[in-house]
Design an enzyme around this catalytic site. Structure first.
Site, PDB file in Angstrom:
ATOM      1  N   ARG A  41      -4.133 -20.215  14.536  1.00 13.89           N
ATOM      2  CA  ARG A  41      -4.686 -21.576  14.446  1.00 13.89           C
ATOM      3  C   ARG A  41      -3.616 -22.657  14.330  1.00 13.89           C
ATOM      4  O   ARG A  41      -3.866 -23.811  14.587  1.00 13.89           O
ATOM      5  CB  ARG A  41      -5.649 -21.653  13.255  1.00 13.89           C
ATOM      6  N   LYS A 144     -10.364  -3.408   8.058  1.00 13.93           N
ATOM      7  CA  LYS A 144     -11.331  -3.390   6.994  1.00 13.93           C
ATOM      8  C   LYS A 144     -11.125  -4.622   6.106  1.00 13.93           C
ATOM      9  O   LYS A 144     -10.036  -5.192   6.157  1.00 13.93           O
ATOM     10  CB  LYS A 144     -11.233  -2.095   6.181  1.00 13.93           C
ATOM     11  N   ASP A 173      -9.245   2.385   9.009  1.00 15.73           N
ATOM     12  CA  ASP A 173      -9.052   2.638   7.584  1.00 15.73           C
ATOM     13  C   ASP A 173      -7.664   3.266   7.534  1.00 15.73           C
ATOM     14  O   ASP A 173      -7.516   4.447   7.858  1.00 15.73           O
ATOM     15  CB  ASP A 173     -10.108   3.596   7.044  1.00 15.73           C
ATOM     16  N   HIS A 174      -6.663   2.478   7.176  1.00 12.25           N
ATOM     17  CA  HIS A 174      -5.303   2.989   7.382  1.00 12.25           C
ATOM     18  C   HIS A 174      -4.988   4.196   6.503  1.00 12.25           C
ATOM     19  O   HIS A 174      -4.043   4.924   6.767  1.00 12.25           O
ATOM     20  CB  HIS A 174      -4.260   1.869   7.237  1.00 12.25           C
ATOM     21  N   LYS A 178      -2.605   7.953   7.140  1.00 10.76           N
ATOM     22  CA  LYS A 178      -1.412   8.335   6.369  1.00 10.76           C
ATOM     23  C   LYS A 178      -1.165   9.827   6.571  1.00 10.76           C
ATOM     24  O   LYS A 178      -2.116  10.622   6.541  1.00 10.76           O
ATOM     25  CB  LYS A 178      -1.630   8.052   4.874  1.00 10.76           C
ATOM     26  N   GLU A 212      -2.134   0.819  -8.305  1.00 10.75           N
ATOM     27  CA  GLU A 212      -1.077   0.001  -7.692  1.00 10.75           C
ATOM     28  C   GLU A 212      -0.419  -0.871  -8.748  1.00 10.75           C
ATOM     29  O   GLU A 212      -1.112  -1.434  -9.613  1.00 10.75           O
ATOM     30  CB  GLU A 212      -1.672  -0.936  -6.640  1.00 10.75           C
ATOM     31  N   ASP A 231     -12.472  -3.502  -1.701  1.00 13.30           N
ATOM     32  CA  ASP A 231     -11.135  -3.474  -1.099  1.00 13.30           C
ATOM     33  C   ASP A 231     -10.623  -2.039  -0.908  1.00 13.30           C
ATOM     34  O   ASP A 231     -10.009  -1.714   0.100  1.00 13.30           O
ATOM     35  CB  ASP A 231     -10.162  -4.260  -1.996  1.00 13.30           C
ATOM     36  N   HIS A 236     -11.059   3.344   1.549  1.00 17.80           N
ATOM     37  CA  HIS A 236     -10.009   4.354   1.364  1.00 17.80           C
ATOM     38  C   HIS A 236     -10.453   5.521   0.459  1.00 17.80           C
ATOM     39  O   HIS A 236     -10.248   6.681   0.782  1.00 17.80           O
ATOM     40  CB  HIS A 236      -8.745   3.741   0.762  1.00 17.80           C
ATOM     41  N   LYS A 326      -5.358  -2.562  -9.738  1.00 13.09           N
ATOM     42  CA  LYS A 326      -4.114  -3.289  -9.447  1.00 13.09           C
ATOM     43  C   LYS A 326      -3.488  -3.743 -10.752  1.00 13.09           C
ATOM     44  O   LYS A 326      -4.173  -3.849 -11.774  1.00 13.09           O
ATOM     45  CB  LYS A 326      -4.430  -4.526  -8.601  1.00 13.09           C
TER      46      LYS A 326
HETATM   47  C1  BG6 Z   1      -5.366  -2.397   1.617  1.00 10.93           C
HETATM   48  C2  BG6 Z   1      -5.895  -3.263   0.520  1.00 10.93           C
HETATM   49  O1  BG6 Z   1      -6.407  -1.905   2.413  1.00 10.93           O
HETATM   50  O2  BG6 Z   1      -4.663  -1.318   1.053  1.00 10.93           O
HETATM   51  C3  BG6 Z   1      -4.775  -3.722  -0.402  1.00 10.93           C
HETATM   52  O3  BG6 Z   1      -6.556  -4.370   1.077  1.00 10.93           O
HETATM   53  C4  BG6 Z   1      -3.979  -2.552  -0.902  1.00 10.93           C
HETATM   54  O4  BG6 Z   1      -5.294  -4.446  -1.504  1.00 10.93           O
HETATM   55  C5  BG6 Z   1      -3.541  -1.693   0.258  1.00 10.93           C
HETATM   56  O5  BG6 Z   1      -2.868  -3.042  -1.606  1.00 10.93           O
HETATM   57  C6  BG6 Z   1      -2.872  -0.428  -0.220  1.00 10.93           C
HETATM   58  O6  BG6 Z   1      -2.347   0.228   0.896  1.00 10.93           O
HETATM   59  P1  BG6 Z   1      -1.052   1.100   0.779  1.00 10.93           P
HETATM   60  O7  BG6 Z   1      -0.889   1.693   2.131  1.00 10.93           O
HETATM   61  O8  BG6 Z   1       0.042   0.193   0.376  1.00 10.93           O
HETATM   62  O9  BG6 Z   1      -1.384   2.130  -0.272  1.00 10.93           O
END
Ligand code: BG6
Length: 452
Positions: A41, A144, A173-174, A178, A212, A231, A236, A326
């Site tokens: 933007r 996500k 969903d990363h 992993k 975290e 989140d 996850h 967190k």
């Molecule tokens: C994300 C969340 O999907 O995953 C974040 O939105 C989080 O809040 C993060 O910190 C954690 O991912 P990773 O790969 O650092 O464990």
């Protein structure tokens, strides 16, 4: 091939996506002819954009310079069809320079409230039409959270279903990408010895934890409307739970794996108001209210723990605890499977260490030295190999380019996960929000409610 990134100046693009693209570039894993269009933007010229890329990434050398020569900035608003048409002209020019009509990958690295505008305009402007001949494709990668609740997720899915084909859509969903999370399934598939004991007859409980040390930082405004359960929990943690509780697939096919995961998600025990009160707890770290972008007096949770069950014949009655927070002292993601013991002895324990430690360890018992017949614990395990590693975002990009959906969430999984958490979100409005100090050590963490 053309990568088209929405939200190219956002946190995700800066910290994960662009670095992953650069690593793939350095390893020659991107298609020979590729270009990256960043749609944003901000009223930026191409030069401003290149300055931004230079400043926001640590890499300086000639390779990075060569890499960013593949970037073009397309200024536009997500809700303006005209701006998509203008971007279409840029795409056409790139095609001309390639000498063919390139495949297109659209990456939505933006908050979910922009998704529906983007889907509609991609379709209406036709820039997402595949044009590369019979094998040509155009794909959409969606970050996500997919929606903000069950209703919005469903309407997004309906919209996507109307405008695109399901095989064009990749819901990220990363965690699924992993290496150590993929290793859960590899471990189960490759080690038959665990199969007969992988059920309610032998397993007492399973704990899944994502702690975290990170606080919300620059994502305050976004996070405040989301909270920890949406989140990390809705995606996850439930995905990892599925990998533990799914039936061991006979074949390693996209269909079998996805439907086995789906079966777990759709069989999570639904929460009632009463079970929310008894089987969940939420917290907020001290200082959260002072984070930039956070609403005054916000009740958004930065920590939660819930106890749930999977209603399948294999798992009936086995509690699964999912927990995330967190602002803790330590960052640790792990899954602990507790096997049943006898009356006097605790059973064996299997640990999946996801990060930062990357290992699998089985806690066994043996005889303690000495006259008495007593036991002591020993660990049998291995550390995940460090070589040939792919970071999750590299894997996401490579799999999307290859058209492989195995590590992406299906429509059914996403909707089932929302369905599961909706009653918790609803009834949480009436339950206490515990405030916890920052830098709490998660290993000594005892915020609990009696019935958890
Ligand atoms: C994300 C969340 O999907 O995953 C974040 O939105 C989080 O809040 C993060 O910190 C954690 O991912 P990773 O790969 O650092 O464990």
């Amino acid at each position: 091939m053309i990568f088209f990134i929405f939200g190219v100046t956002g946190d995700l693009s800066r910290t994960k996506l662009i670095p992953a693209l650069f690593r793939l570039y350095k390893e020659n894993l991107l298609p020979k002819k590729f270009h990256i269009v960043g749609f944003g933007r901000r009223e930026w010229s191409q030069e401003d954009f290149l300055d931004y890329l230079n400043e926001s990434q640590d890499h300086k050398g000639s390779q990075f310079k060569a890499f960013i020569s593949h970037f073009t900035y397309a200024q536009g608003n997500f809700d303006s069809l005209e701006d998509y048409k203008k971007a279409g002209k840029i795409l056409k020019k790139i095609d001309e320079s390639f000498g063919f009509c390139a495949n297109r990958l659209f990456y939505l690295a933006v908050p979910p409230q922009f998704y529906s505008d983007i889907f509609k305009n991609l379709h209406a402007s036709k820039i997402s039409d595949a044009c590369g001949g019979e094998d040509g494709w155009s794909r959409i990668l969606v970050e996500k959270p997919f929606g903000n609740d069950l209703k919005t997720a469903r309407s997004l899915n309906l919209l996507l279903g109307k405008l695109f084909k399901e095989d064009q859509i990749f819901r990220i969903d990363h965690y699924l990408a992993k290496e150590t999370v993929q290793n859960i399934l590899a471990f189960r598939i490759a080690n038959n010895i665990f199969d007969p004991v992988w059920n309610k007859n032998f397993i007492e409980k399973v704990e899944l934890q994502v702690f975290e040390s990170k606080v919300v930082g620059s994502r305050g405004a976004f996070y405040d409307g989301i909270g920890a359960l949406r989140d990390i929990g809705q995606n996850h943690l439930l995905q990892m739970l599925s990998l533990i509780a799914m039936k061991r697939p006979e074949h390693f096919t996209v269909h079998e794996i996805r439907s086995a995961r789906e079966k777990v998600m759709t069989n999570l025990n639904p929460f009632s108001k009463q079970s929310v009160v008894r089987h969940s707890i939420k917290g907020q770290y001290k200082g959260y209210l002072k984070e930039k972008g956070v609403q005054k007096g916000s009740k958004t949770e930065t920590y939660f723990k819930i106890k749930t069950f999977v209603n399948t014949p294999e798992w009936n009655g086995v509690p699964f605890y999912i927990e995330s927070g967190k602002g803790f002292k330590n960052s640790e993601v792990k899954i602990t499977v507790h096997f049943k013991g006898d009356k006097n002895e605790k059973g064996n324990v299997l640990h999946f260490f996801i990060q930062p430690k990357e290992a699998i360890e089985l806690v066994l018992k043996g005889k303690k030295g000495g006259e008495k017949f007593e036991f002591e614990e020993h660990r049998l395990g291995f550390t995940f190999p460090k070589d040939n590693r792919r970071d999750a975002y590299e894997k996401i990009l490579l799999d999307c380019i290859a058209g492989d959906h195995t590590l992406f969430a299906s429509t059914k999984e996403v909707e089932a996960a929302w369905k599961f958490i909706m009653p918790i979100l609803l009834h949480w409005k009436e339950t206490k929000l515990h405030v916890y100090p920052q830098n709490t050590d998660s290993t000594n963490w005892n915020l609990t409610n009696n019935e958890l």
